[in-house]
Design a protein around this motif. Structure first.
Motif, PDB file in Angstrom:
ATOM      1  N   PHE A 167       0.806  -1.220   0.000  1.00 25.05           N
ATOM      2  CA  PHE A 167       0.000   0.000   0.000  1.00 25.05           C
ATOM      3  C   PHE A 167       0.839   1.270   0.000  1.00 25.05           C
ATOM      4  N   PHE A 194       1.451   1.746  -3.553  1.00 24.18           N
ATOM      5  CA  PHE A 194       0.181   2.098  -4.204  1.00 24.18           C
ATOM      6  C   PHE A 194      -0.059   3.604  -4.096  1.00 24.18           C
ATOM      7  N   ARG A 195       0.024   4.120  -2.860  1.00 27.91           N
ATOM      8  CA  ARG A 195      -0.271   5.535  -2.648  1.00 27.91           C
ATOM      9  C   ARG A 195       0.788   6.440  -3.275  1.00 27.91           C
ATOM     10  N   GLU A 250      -3.342  -6.411  -8.017  1.00 28.41           N
ATOM     11  CA  GLU A 250      -4.447  -5.670  -8.621  1.00 28.41           C
ATOM     12  C   GLU A 250      -5.757  -5.961  -7.895  1.00 28.41           C
ATOM     13  N   ALA A 256      -5.845  -3.938  -4.730  1.00 29.71           N
ATOM     14  CA  ALA A 256      -6.162  -2.532  -5.001  1.00 29.71           C
ATOM     15  C   ALA A 256      -7.644  -2.350  -5.326  1.00 29.71           C
ATOM     16  N   THR A 257      -8.231  -3.331  -6.001  1.00 30.52           N
ATOM     17  CA  THR A 257      -9.659  -3.269  -6.306  1.00 30.52           C
ATOM     18  C   THR A 257     -10.492  -3.302  -5.025  1.00 30.52           C
ATOM     19  N   ALA A 299      -9.464  -2.319  -2.138  1.00 25.85           N
ATOM     20  CA  ALA A 299      -9.227  -1.032  -1.476  1.00 25.85           C
ATOM     21  C   ALA A 299     -10.121   0.048  -2.063  1.00 25.85           C
ATOM     22  N   LEU A 329      -8.638   3.457  -1.166  1.00 22.97           N
ATOM     23  CA  LEU A 329      -8.016   4.155  -2.294  1.00 22.97           C
ATOM     24  C   LEU A 329      -9.119   4.813  -3.108  1.00 22.97           C
ATOM     25  N   GLN A 375      -7.236   3.757  -8.783  1.00 24.59           N
ATOM     26  CA  GLN A 375      -6.330   2.614  -8.900  1.00 24.59           C
ATOM     27  C   GLN A 375      -4.926   3.057  -9.328  1.00 24.59           C
ATOM     28  N   PRO A 376      -3.895   2.419  -8.784  1.00 23.54           N
ATOM     29  CA  PRO A 376      -2.534   2.744  -9.228  1.00 23.54           C
ATOM     30  C   PRO A 376      -2.344   2.400 -10.704  1.00 23.54           C
ATOM     31  N   PHE A 424      -0.492   0.283 -12.689  1.00 22.28           N
ATOM     32  CA  PHE A 424       0.333  -0.893 -12.451  1.00 22.28           C
ATOM     33  C   PHE A 424       1.416  -1.082 -13.507  1.00 22.28           C
TER      34      PHE A 424
END
Length: 323
Positions: free
Chosen positions: A95, A98-99, A298, A301-302, A304, A310, A313-314, A316
Motif C-alpha cells: 500500500f 500504491f499511494r 491488482e 487494489a480493487t 481497497a 483508495l 487505482q494505481p 500498475f
C-alpha cells in the motif's frame, strides 16, 4: 551481528523504531572496503528472517553488498526516506507504493518478498482478546481493531472478511498500533482485537487470546504480504545496484524457502527478535519468493477501492517493475 545505530544521523528517515539496526558481519579475510553499503528498511517481524539469514549466510556479500537493516513500522513509513535517498530499498506491504504511485512519486515495486498461504495455517490473523467475547469475523463490527498501518492491506482484507461473514465493515473502529505493542494493548483492553503477523499470532494464541480469521486467506488466498520497493530514479541512475540487489534477493529468498535451511532461518529469528525459543521454533514462516503476482496486487487494489481506502487505482504498468 547486532549493533546500535543512531537514526537521527539520517535526515528525515521515516522509520518507527529508531536506535537499532542489523548489519552484515564481515567474515575474516574479507575486505569490507570493497563492499557497497546498502540500507534496507524492514519490519521487525519473523518474515524478515529471510533477509537476516541471507546476510548471515554471506549471500549479499557474495554480490558485493553490505546490508544494514533499519526497522520500520510499515512500508508506507519508509517511502519518504526512500524518495529522499536516506535508504536504498524497503521491504513492506504494497500500500505504500500504491499511494506513492497515485501521487506519481516515482516509487516502484521491483520484486516480491513473502506471500501468504492459500490454505492451511496462514502467517497473519486477527486475534481477539479472550475477554472480548468475539468468536467470528462478523462480530468485529463496531469493535476496536488494530492494524500496524491504517488504510493498508490489514484493514482492507479485514473489512472484506467481515462483510463476507455477514457483518457491517463500515462500523469497525480501526486503530493504528505497532505490532510489538499489540499484546499489551489487548491486555489493557485498549483494543478488542488486532491484526498481527507471526510471531504475534502464536504468542497471543498461546496465552489464551482467540483466533478469529486469517483475512488474507479468507478473501485473497496467497496474497503477497511484503514486496521489495525502490525508486524509478534509482533504477535509471544506478542499474548496477538494482541488478546486484536483485540477484542477492533472489538467491536469499530461494535459500530461505529451501526446507534444508529452515533451522538457519529460525536462528535468524532468535538472533534478531526477543522471542522465547519455543515460539521462534514453531511460528509459521511465509512463502518466500521474488516473482510478483501482479493479478494478486491488482485484486487487493480493487478491494481497497471498494472500501474507499483508495480513491483510484494505481498505474500498475508504471508501478510494477519486476527485476
Amino acid at each position: 551481528m547486532k549493533k546500535v545505530f543512531t537514526l537521527g544521523l539520517i535526515a528525515g528517515l521515516a522509520v518507527a523504531l529508531a536506535g537499532c539496526t542489523d548489519s552484515d558481519a564481515t567474515p575474516s579475510g574479507e575486505n569490507s572496503g570493497e563492499l557497497r553499503q546498502v540500507r534496507v528498511a524492514a519490519l521487525p517481524i519473523t518474515e524478515t528472517a529471510a533477509l537476516w539469514g541471507g546476510m548471515k549466510a554471506g549471500i549479499f556479500e557474495k554480490h558485493g553488498l553490505a546490508v544494514e537493516v533499519l526497522p520500520a513500522q510499515g512500508g508506507a513509513l519508509a517511502i519518504p526516506a526512500l524518495i529522499n535517498g536516506d535508504i536504498d530499498f524497503a521491504i513492506g506491504q504494497p500500500f505504500g507504493p500504491f499511494r506513492a504511485d497515485l501521487q506519481d512519486l516515482g516509487v516502484v515495486i521491483i520484486g516480491n518478498y513473502a506471500s501468504s498461504y492459500a490454505e492451511g495455517d496462514d502467517i497473519n490473523a486477527v486475534v481477539a482478546s479472550a475477554k472480548s467475547g468475539i468468536t467470528r469475523p462478523a462480530e468485529l463490527a463496531g469493535k476496536r481493531v488494530s492494524v500496524n498501518s491504517l488504510g493498508a492491506a490489514g484493514d482492507v482484507t479485514i473489512m472484506a472478511a467481515v462483510e463476507k461473514d455477514g457483518g457491517d465493515p463500515t462500523t469497525i473502529k480501526f486503530v493504528e498500533v505497532a505490532f510489538p505493542d499489540v499484546p499489551a494493548q489487548l491486555e489493557a483492553d485498549n483494543i478488542d482485537a488486532a491484526w498481527v503477523p507471526e510471531p504475534f499470532v502464536t504468542q497471543l494464541r498461546s496465552r489464551g487470546d482467540t483466533f478469529i480469521v486469517a483475512p488474507y486467506q479468507a478473501v485473497a488466498p496467497g496474497l503477497a504480504t511484503l514486496t521489495a520497493i525502490a525508486t524509478k530514479e534509482q533504477m535509471d541512475s544506478d542499474a548496477e545496484l538494482i541488478a546486484d540487489f536483485t540477484a542477492a534477493m533472489k538467491e536469499t529468498l530461494e535459500w530461505a524457502q529451501d526446507s534444508a535451511n529452515e533451522t538457519a532461518v529460525r536462528q535468524a529469528i532468535k538472533d534478531n527478535l526477543e522471542l522465547p525459543e519455543p515460539v521462534a521454533d514453531s511460528v509459521k514462516l511465509p512463502r518466500f519468493g521474488w516473482e510478483l503476482d501482479r493479478a494478486s496486487l491488482e485484486s487487493l487494489a480493487t478491494l481497497a477501492g471498494k472500501y474507499k481506502v483508495l480513491d483510484q487505482q494505481p498505474n500498475f504498468d508504471r508501478l510494477i517493475q519486476q527485476q
